[in-house]
Design a protein around this motif. Structure first.
Motif, short mmCIF file in Angstrom:
data_model
loop_
_atom_site.label_atom_id
_atom_site.label_comp_id
_atom_site.label_asym_id
_atom_site.label_seq_id
_atom_site.Cartn_x
_atom_site.Cartn_y
_atom_site.Cartn_z
N VAL A 127 4.02 -1.31 -3.28
CA VAL A 127 3.56 -2.63 -2.84
C VAL A 127 3.26 -3.56 -4.01
CG1 VAL A 127 2.65 -1.83 -0.64
CG2 VAL A 127 1.15 -1.87 -2.66
N CYS A 128 3.29 -3.05 -5.23
CA CYS A 128 3.14 -3.94 -6.40
C CYS A 128 4.37 -4.82 -6.57
CB CYS A 128 2.90 -3.13 -7.66
SG CYS A 128 1.27 -2.34 -7.72
N PHE A 129 5.41 -4.56 -5.80
CA PHE A 129 6.60 -5.40 -5.80
C PHE A 129 6.75 -6.04 -4.42
CE2 PHE A 129 7.18 -2.08 -8.92
CZ PHE A 129 7.64 -2.78 -10.03
N PRO A 130 7.26 -7.28 -4.36
CA PRO A 130 7.38 -7.98 -3.07
C PRO A 130 8.23 -7.19 -2.08
CG PRO A 130 7.70 -9.51 -4.89
CD PRO A 130 7.68 -8.12 -5.49
N LEU A 131 7.94 -7.40 -0.82
CA LEU A 131 8.65 -6.72 0.27
C LEU A 131 9.13 -7.79 1.25
CD1 LEU A 131 9.37 -3.96 1.58
CD2 LEU A 131 7.16 -4.08 2.75
N TYR A 132 10.40 -7.73 1.59
CA TYR A 132 10.99 -8.73 2.48
C TYR A 132 11.45 -8.05 3.75
CZ TYR A 132 10.85 -11.30 -1.89
OH TYR A 132 10.42 -11.89 -3.06
N VAL A 133 10.60 -8.07 4.75
CA VAL A 133 10.90 -7.46 6.04
C VAL A 133 10.39 -8.39 7.15
CG1 VAL A 133 10.82 -5.09 5.17
CG2 VAL A 133 8.72 -6.17 6.01
N GLU A 134 10.75 -8.05 8.39
CA GLU A 134 10.29 -8.84 9.54
C GLU A 134 9.44 -7.93 10.43
OE1 GLU A 134 11.03 -12.12 9.78
OE2 GLU A 134 12.11 -11.90 7.87
N VAL A 135 8.17 -8.27 10.59
CA VAL A 135 7.25 -7.47 11.40
C VAL A 135 6.30 -8.39 12.15
CG1 VAL A 135 7.35 -5.44 9.89
CG2 VAL A 135 5.65 -7.23 9.45
N ASP A 136 5.56 -7.79 13.09
CA ASP A 136 4.61 -8.55 13.90
C ASP A 136 3.16 -8.32 13.49
OD1 ASP A 136 6.63 -9.57 15.78
OD2 ASP A 136 6.81 -7.47 16.37
N GLN A 137 2.88 -7.23 12.81
CA GLN A 137 1.54 -6.92 12.33
C GLN A 137 1.66 -6.13 11.03
OE1 GLN A 137 -0.40 -4.59 15.38
NE2 GLN A 137 -1.07 -6.37 16.55
N ALA A 169 -2.23 0.86 1.48
CA ALA A 169 -1.70 1.43 0.24
C ALA A 169 -2.71 1.38 -0.89
CB ALA A 169 -0.43 0.68 -0.16
N CYS A 170 -3.14 2.54 -1.36
CA CYS A 170 -3.98 2.68 -2.55
C CYS A 170 -4.49 4.10 -2.62
CB CYS A 170 -5.17 1.72 -2.54
SG CYS A 170 -6.07 1.71 -4.12
N PRO A 171 -4.46 4.73 -3.80
CA PRO A 171 -5.12 6.04 -3.94
C PRO A 171 -6.59 5.90 -3.58
CG PRO A 171 -3.83 5.52 -5.89
CD PRO A 171 -3.88 4.28 -5.07
N ALA A 172 -7.14 6.87 -2.83
CA ALA A 172 -8.50 6.70 -2.30
C ALA A 172 -9.47 7.78 -2.74
CB ALA A 172 -8.46 6.66 -0.77
N SER A 173 -9.01 8.79 -3.46
CA SER A 173 -9.93 9.82 -3.94
C SER A 173 -10.10 9.66 -5.45
CB SER A 173 -9.41 11.21 -3.62
OG SER A 173 -8.31 11.54 -4.46
#
Length: 321
Positions: free
Chosen positions: A65-75, A80-84
């Motif tokens: 996700v550090c790079f742009p994403l070009y998709v079509e979605v509704d939500q 995304a992120c390490p959590a521990s």
């Protein structure tokens, strides 16, 4: 607590191969949605989503996700992120980039598509709190230059970005502050207290308690958290948060260890180690806002039952009879 059903949408889940993301995707598919799972697999695991490969409404994309994403979605659910601590301290610069640049990229996508976006923030934005339990209006007590700061401050900055996009671009944002969550599909070596204790107990090793064990946490079973996510996303464009999601029942770390030993029948001993830097001594959510704004949401799985399910998962995953 009655479940809520919804109509079909195409939903993007970043961090979808992780612990929380994979459970969220299961619920989204179960309600009939199409799901695009995006994960760079730094801490996510394909085994968490392998059971979905044959589902025609599921799609996996390996992407950072550090790079742009070009998709079509509704939500969009941005998880995304390490959590521990073990994972986010492994590459702290990348952790901060994932929180901040990832938020910018996902907010940019939501702005272009004019769709709602939920940010998985964290109770760590409160730091080592001076008030107890923690309420959403509390600004926190966070060390900005410590070993945990890459995660704590990264998430705080992401919250800032979300609310600036709301004020500047009228974007429909949802910011949820997640308190300690546990359940099946936790990583066995992620360093979190529930998984650590269960794995140590099942393998007959000493259970390592950092500090004297008097520090407290509130443990929310994953199913309850995911129900909160779904209710938050459906709460309407006037509900933005931040909203605490977690179980307000509070336990000491020593009580947790003793409960796990009892359930596993382990002969593990409790041993203490020095408390890591900036480790909070208390953590308990005030969930008043969640109950008011999210259709009466409240946790329903008590710690004893949640541990039973999680221990069963680890017995199977670790192939322990």
């Amino acid at each position: 607590m009655a479940r809520i059903t919804y109509g079909r949408r195409r939903v993007l889940v970043t961090g979808g191969a992780g612990f929380l993301g994979s459970h969220l995707i299961d619920r989204l598919l179960a309600r009939g949605d199409e799901v695009l799972c995006v994960d760079n697999l730094f801490t996510g695991d394909k085994s968490n989503i392998d059971h979905l490969a044959a589902n025609p409404r599921f799609e996996f994309m390996r992407h950072d996700v550090c790079f742009p994403l070009y998709v079509e979605v509704d939500q969009i659910f941005n998880l995304a992120c390490p959590a521990s601590p073990i994972h986010y301290q492994h590459d702290p610069v990348q952790t901060t980039k994932t929180s901040v640049i990832g938020a910018i990229n996902m907010l940019g996508l939501a702005k272009r598509l004019r769709v709602p976006i939920l940010q998985a923030s964290t109770s760590e934005v409160y730091g080592d709190p001076h008030i107890h339990p923690q309420v959403e209006s509390y600004w926190g007590n966070v060390n900005p230059i410590g070993i945990r700061s890459c995660y704590d401050e990264g998430k705080r900055c992401a919250e800032t970005l979300f609310f600036d996009y709301y004020r500047q671009h009228a974007l429909d944002i949802k910011v949820v502050r997640i308190f300690n969550t546990y359940g099946p599909r936790m990583h066995a070596a992620d360093g979190r207290v529930v998984s650590n204790f269960i794995v140590q107990a099942l393998q007959g090793h000493d259970i390592t308690i950092f500090g004297d064990g008097s520090q407290t946490r509130s443990f929310c079973y994953v199913d309850d958290l995911i129900e909160g996510f779904l209710r938050f996303m459906e709460a309407g464009p006037d509900v933005h948060g931040p909203i605490n999601l977690g179980n307000p029942n509070e336990f000491t770390i020593r009580e947790l260890a003793e409960a796990i030993i009892a359930q596993t029948g382990s002969r593990s001993r409790l041993v203490t180690m020095p408390l890591p830097a900036d480790d909070p001594t208390q953590r308990k959510p005030d969930t008043t806002i969640a109950q008011a704004e999210l259709a009466g949401w409240e946790p329903t799985v008590e710690l004893e039952e949640g541990l039973r399910r999680t221990i069963a998962y680890f017995r199977s995953a670790l192939k322990i009879a």
